[in-house]
Motif scaffolding. Structure first.
Motif, PDB file in Angstrom:
ATOM      1  N   HIS A 171       0.713  -1.032   0.074  1.00 42.34           N
ATOM      2  CA  HIS A 171       0.246  -0.048   0.024  1.00 42.34           C
ATOM      3  C   HIS A 171       0.941   1.095   0.160  1.00 42.34           C
ATOM      4  O   HIS A 171       2.150   1.088   0.238  1.00 42.34           O
ATOM      5  N   GLY A 172       0.361   2.300  -0.173  1.00 36.15           N
ATOM      6  CA  GLY A 172       0.897   3.761  -0.449  1.00 36.15           C
ATOM      7  C   GLY A 172       1.940   4.042   0.702  1.00 36.15           C
ATOM      8  O   GLY A 172       3.238   4.351   0.759  1.00 36.15           O
ATOM      9  N   TYR A 173       1.353   3.835   1.989  1.00 29.87           N
ATOM     10  CA  TYR A 173       2.038   4.118   3.224  1.00 29.87           C
ATOM     11  C   TYR A 173       3.385   3.198   3.413  1.00 29.87           C
ATOM     12  O   TYR A 173       4.198   3.862   3.515  1.00 29.87           O
ATOM     13  N   GLY A 174       3.281   1.908   2.905  1.00 29.12           N
ATOM     14  CA  GLY A 174       4.110   1.078   2.871  1.00 29.12           C
ATOM     15  C   GLY A 174       5.379   1.246   2.045  1.00 29.12           C
ATOM     16  O   GLY A 174       6.517   1.406   2.101  1.00 29.12           O
ATOM     17  N   ILE A 175       4.803   2.025   0.753  1.00 34.45           N
ATOM     18  CA  ILE A 175       5.863   2.526  -0.319  1.00 34.45           C
ATOM     19  C   ILE A 175       6.521   3.659   0.223  1.00 34.45           C
ATOM     20  O   ILE A 175       7.959   3.585   0.230  1.00 34.45           O
ATOM     21  N   ALA A 176       5.869   4.640   0.895  1.00 36.97           N
ATOM     22  CA  ALA A 176       6.566   5.766   1.577  1.00 36.97           C
ATOM     23  C   ALA A 176       7.756   5.129   2.411  1.00 36.97           C
ATOM     24  O   ALA A 176       8.879   5.837   2.421  1.00 36.97           O
ATOM     25  N   ARG A 177       7.130   4.429   3.454  1.00 35.84           N
ATOM     26  CA  ARG A 177       8.082   3.970   4.496  1.00 35.84           C
ATOM     27  C   ARG A 177       9.331   3.356   3.982  1.00 35.84           C
ATOM     28  O   ARG A 177      10.239   3.417   4.227  1.00 35.84           O
ATOM     29  N   ARG A 178       9.142   2.675   2.907  1.00 34.48           N
ATOM     30  CA  ARG A 178      10.238   1.758   2.494  1.00 34.48           C
ATOM     31  C   ARG A 178      11.392   2.706   1.572  1.00 34.48           C
ATOM     32  O   ARG A 178      12.575   2.434   1.751  1.00 34.48           O
ATOM     33  N   ILE A 179      10.710   3.584   0.916  1.00 34.18           N
ATOM     34  CA  ILE A 179      11.762   4.607   0.269  1.00 34.18           C
ATOM     35  C   ILE A 179      12.512   5.484   1.175  1.00 34.18           C
ATOM     36  O   ILE A 179      13.656   5.386   1.264  1.00 34.18           O
ATOM     37  N   GLU A 180      11.733   6.039   2.335  1.00 34.56           N
ATOM     38  CA  GLU A 180      12.395   6.558   3.393  1.00 34.56           C
ATOM     39  C   GLU A 180      13.348   5.677   4.087  1.00 34.56           C
ATOM     40  O   GLU A 180      14.479   5.982   4.280  1.00 34.56           O
ATOM     41  N   GLN A 181      13.164   4.470   4.345  1.00 30.62           N
ATOM     42  CA  GLN A 181      14.043   3.539   4.828  1.00 30.62           C
ATOM     43  C   GLN A 181      15.140   3.216   4.104  1.00 30.62           C
ATOM     44  O   GLN A 181      16.337   3.130   4.520  1.00 30.62           O
ATOM     45  N   VAL A 182      14.957   2.959   2.740  1.00 26.26           N
ATOM     46  CA  VAL A 182      16.109   2.610   1.791  1.00 26.26           C
ATOM     47  C   VAL A 182      17.101   3.765   1.619  1.00 26.26           C
ATOM     48  O   VAL A 182      18.187   3.602   1.576  1.00 26.26           O
ATOM     49  N   SER A 183      16.600   5.162   1.982  1.00 27.25           N
ATOM     50  CA  SER A 183      17.412   6.270   1.767  1.00 27.25           C
ATOM     51  C   SER A 183      17.908   6.491   2.953  1.00 27.25           C
ATOM     52  O   SER A 183      18.882   7.692   3.076  1.00 27.25           O
ATOM     53  N   GLY A 184      18.040   5.680   4.090  1.00 26.03           N
ATOM     54  CA  GLY A 184      18.499   5.993   5.253  1.00 26.03           C
ATOM     55  C   GLY A 184      17.759   7.188   6.039  1.00 26.03           C
ATOM     56  O   GLY A 184      18.553   7.789   6.776  1.00 26.03           O
ATOM     57  N   ASN A 185      16.607   7.391   5.997  1.00 30.57           N
ATOM     58  CA  ASN A 185      15.845   8.369   6.189  1.00 30.57           C
ATOM     59  C   ASN A 185      16.349   9.666   5.854  1.00 30.57           C
ATOM     60  O   ASN A 185      16.119  10.760   6.466  1.00 30.57           O
ATOM     61  N   LEU A 186      16.995   9.945   4.664  1.00 33.07           N
ATOM     62  CA  LEU A 186      17.230  11.251   4.303  1.00 33.07           C
ATOM     63  C   LEU A 186      16.473  11.901   3.161  1.00 33.07           C
ATOM     64  O   LEU A 186      16.380  12.868   3.083  1.00 33.07           O
ATOM     65  N   VAL A 187      15.329  10.697   2.649  1.00 33.95           N
ATOM     66  CA  VAL A 187      14.392  11.447   1.760  1.00 33.95           C
ATOM     67  C   VAL A 187      13.100  11.369   2.647  1.00 33.95           C
ATOM     68  O   VAL A 187      12.632  10.450   3.259  1.00 33.95           O
ATOM     69  N   SER A 188      12.392  12.686   2.062  1.00 36.15           N
ATOM     70  CA  SER A 188      10.997  12.582   2.951  1.00 36.15           C
ATOM     71  C   SER A 188      10.120  12.479   1.768  1.00 36.15           C
ATOM     72  O   SER A 188      10.063  12.894   0.693  1.00 36.15           O
TER      73      SER A 188
END
Length: 114
Positions: A27-44
């Motif tokens: 789901h969308g929330y999971g996509i957003a969290r995964r992108i943030e996680q992979v970026s090392g929380n550097l991307v919002s």
């Protein structure tokens, strides 16, 4: 260390497609969290940016969606990669690699090709 940064123009679709390739339907929330996680929380990831991008990717035929129930028992729209999306991911990945190679040449003194 600097704070979170917004997603660069033109990269969100690539990150969404790669996330769906890696994780499968999510789901969308999971996509957003995964992108943030992979970026090392550097991307919002802002939802006002993510959901229009998901809609556009779906309209272009690169992703498909269906309604399901999330882990916390709520109705959620799940997205998955289509065959066309897999092809688009390969194309966009190649383009991104070429772009980063060019930029790296400018940033690395002595690496320019004459």
């Amino acid at each position: 260390m600097a704070g979170k940064t917004d997603v660069w123009q033109g990269t969100l679709a690539l990150m969404v497609l790669k996330t769906l390739q890696t994780m499968g339907p999510v789901h969308g929330y999971g996509i957003a969290r995964r992108i943030e996680q992979v970026s090392g929380n550097l991307v919002s990831i802002k939802y006002g940016t993510l959901y229009p991008a998901l809609l556009q990717l779906e309209q272009e035929g690169y992703i498909a969606s269906h309604w399901g129930v999330s882990d916390n028992n709520r109705k959620a729209k799940y997205y998955s990669l289509t065959r066309a999306g897999k092809k688009q991911l390969k194309q966009e990945s190649r383009q991104w690699e070429q772009t980063t190679t060019v930029i790296a040449r400018f940033l690395s003194p002595g690496e320019e090709v004459l």
